[in-house]
Design a protein around this motif. Sequence first.
Motif, PDB file in Angstrom:
ATOM      1  N   GLU A 216      24.146  40.744  37.787  1.00 34.41           N
ATOM      2  CA  GLU A 216      24.334  41.666  36.611  1.00 34.41           C
ATOM      3  C   GLU A 216      24.279  43.062  37.750  1.00 34.41           C
ATOM      4  OE1 GLU A 216      23.322  42.815  32.986  1.00 34.41           O
ATOM      5  OE2 GLU A 216      24.215  40.831  31.797  1.00 34.41           O
ATOM      6  N   ARG A 217      25.589  43.757  38.163  1.00 31.38           N
ATOM      7  CA  ARG A 217      25.337  45.226  38.779  1.00 31.38           C
ATOM      8  C   ARG A 217      26.135  46.155  38.211  1.00 31.38           C
ATOM      9  NH1 ARG A 217      21.888  42.725  41.146  1.00 31.38           N
ATOM     10  NH2 ARG A 217      21.888  41.807  43.756  1.00 31.38           N
ATOM     11  N   HIS A 218      25.737  46.863  37.636  1.00 23.40           N
ATOM     12  CA  HIS A 218      25.868  48.166  36.955  1.00 23.40           C
ATOM     13  C   HIS A 218      27.249  49.110  37.617  1.00 23.40           C
ATOM     14  CE1 HIS A 218      24.345  51.670  39.211  1.00 23.40           C
ATOM     15  NE2 HIS A 218      23.629  50.812  39.504  1.00 23.40           N
ATOM     16  N   GLN A 219      27.012  48.575  39.221  1.00 18.22           N
ATOM     17  CA  GLN A 219      28.669  49.114  40.121  1.00 18.22           C
ATOM     18  C   GLN A 219      29.801  49.209  39.849  1.00 18.22           C
ATOM     19  OE1 GLN A 219      25.761  47.965  41.390  1.00 18.22           O
ATOM     20  NE2 GLN A 219      24.185  48.342  42.805  1.00 18.22           N
ATOM     21  N   LEU A 220      29.573  47.526  39.037  1.00 20.11           N
ATOM     22  CA  LEU A 220      30.990  46.828  39.113  1.00 20.11           C
ATOM     23  C   LEU A 220      31.467  47.349  37.604  1.00 20.11           C
ATOM     24  CD1 LEU A 220      30.195  43.528  40.175  1.00 20.11           C
ATOM     25  CD2 LEU A 220      31.615  44.909  41.051  1.00 20.11           C
ATOM     26  N   THR A 221      31.149  48.427  36.288  1.00 23.97           N
ATOM     27  CA  THR A 221      31.476  48.869  35.385  1.00 23.97           C
ATOM     28  C   THR A 221      32.217  49.730  35.848  1.00 23.97           C
ATOM     29  OG1 THR A 221      30.057  50.668  35.046  1.00 23.97           O
ATOM     30  CG2 THR A 221      28.905  48.428  34.438  1.00 23.97           C
ATOM     31  N   GLU A 222      33.579  49.553  34.413  1.00 20.92           N
ATOM     32  CA  GLU A 222      34.855  50.828  34.755  1.00 20.92           C
ATOM     33  C   GLU A 222      34.114  51.981  34.892  1.00 20.92           C
ATOM     34  OE1 GLU A 222      37.099  50.805  31.834  1.00 20.92           O
ATOM     35  OE2 GLU A 222      37.253  48.888  31.072  1.00 20.92           O
ATOM     36  N   PHE A 223      32.755  52.481  34.205  1.00 20.32           N
ATOM     37  CA  PHE A 223      32.400  53.878  34.133  1.00 20.32           C
ATOM     38  C   PHE A 223      32.083  54.540  36.047  1.00 20.32           C
ATOM     39  CE2 PHE A 223      28.786  56.492  34.035  1.00 20.32           C
ATOM     40  CZ  PHE A 223      29.354  58.518  33.198  1.00 20.32           C
ATOM     41  N   SER A 224      31.044  53.070  36.214  1.00 16.40           N
ATOM     42  CA  SER A 224      30.070  53.610  37.786  1.00 16.40           C
ATOM     43  C   SER A 224      32.033  53.769  38.954  1.00 16.40           C
ATOM     44  CB  SER A 224      29.437  52.679  37.723  1.00 16.40           C
ATOM     45  OG  SER A 224      29.031  52.717  38.848  1.00 16.40           O
ATOM     46  N   ASN A 225      32.769  52.871  38.604  1.00 18.79           N
ATOM     47  CA  ASN A 225      33.496  52.680  39.517  1.00 18.79           C
ATOM     48  C   ASN A 225      34.433  54.119  39.539  1.00 18.79           C
ATOM     49  OD1 ASN A 225      35.975  50.603  41.117  1.00 18.79           O
ATOM     50  ND2 ASN A 225      37.037  51.783  39.970  1.00 18.79           N
ATOM     51  N   GLN A 226      34.600  54.487  38.143  1.00 19.34           N
ATOM     52  CA  GLN A 226      35.403  55.455  37.857  1.00 19.34           C
ATOM     53  C   GLN A 226      35.209  56.575  38.681  1.00 19.34           C
ATOM     54  OE1 GLN A 226      36.264  56.794  34.100  1.00 19.34           O
ATOM     55  NE2 GLN A 226      37.428  58.377  34.598  1.00 19.34           N
ATOM     56  N   ARG A 227      33.321  56.803  38.807  1.00 19.07           N
ATOM     57  CA  ARG A 227      32.506  57.993  38.863  1.00 19.07           C
ATOM     58  C   ARG A 227      32.240  57.654  40.497  1.00 19.07           C
ATOM     59  NH1 ARG A 227      27.341  59.114  36.609  1.00 19.07           N
ATOM     60  NH2 ARG A 227      27.382  60.552  37.891  1.00 19.07           N
TER      61      ARG A 227
END
Length: 316
Positions: A216-227
């Motif tokens: 799991e990589r949180h950098q792939l979430t919508e929120f992280s990508n948007q920021r």
Amino acid sequence: MTIYAAGVVCWREHEGKLIVALVHREKYQDWGFPKGKLDPGEFLPQTAVREVEEEAGFRVRLGRKLGVINYQVGNGQDKEVHYWASRVTDKALNKQKFTPNQEIAKVEWIEAKQALTLLSYEHDQKLMADVIALHKKKELETRALIILRHAKATPRGDWAGQEAKRPLLPEGLQQAQRLIPLIAAYGPKRVITSPWRRCHDTIAPYAQSAKRTLIERHQLTEFSNQRKPARTLDVVMDLIGTSRSGLICTHRPALPSALRPFILSAPKELREQIAQGATLAPAEFLVLRLSISGKFRVVGVERCGLEQEVSEEAEH
């Protein structure tokens, strides 16, 4: 009605020479590559892998897509055969289980140039010539990096809970199960996902079936990508930097970030097809083919989806 089929040019190197596996059908007195018709409910990549095991006795995972051959069979019906290349490992060869049968009399490994004259059909000879050319350019052996959009999720407006926990719909859960054999045909070894539930639950069934660790990589979430889209890019570049095949499961808004390095490293004729990956439907994915020799280069791309009877492909 068109008959759909799939096959594989199985290859190895022996004493520096390219050799390929050919099957001989005694009934027709011909030589060809392992191939066969699409079974009901099957996807063409699945068919290709299954037919190799049934006709040649060993398991493969698909390499680059070679193309599509169209011709007419004896009754005048159109036939469309999709072909992939696959390097056969020593492990697969050691586990080979082949017994001559009514359909296939024997399987033999033949030096590629000799195969050009042994193959019974002109379309197979043309395919063999293309494989020889790719081998000469050192573009026959590739590794796959798959970019997957999560399966169909509960609509945002119908979900009152945390966005990270928005689940798949029952249809999405079915899609996740149907993805297992389709993704297995390519055999990604490193499986990475956004930790948000809809991504995790899309790829977890495959990871469990293939006995792969789900990273799991949180950098792939919508929120992280948007920021910070650069963080999403970092995860992709880390996967590119390994020597292993891999898969990333992410969200539609993050797809442009995930695809950017592939667009930049692809020849002009492939860039548009890769860029269109930003429009992947739920449970649809791109298979990006990377050359393993020299610097990072994209040499081919396939677009695969559960609703497609035939995968779309573009090859350089």
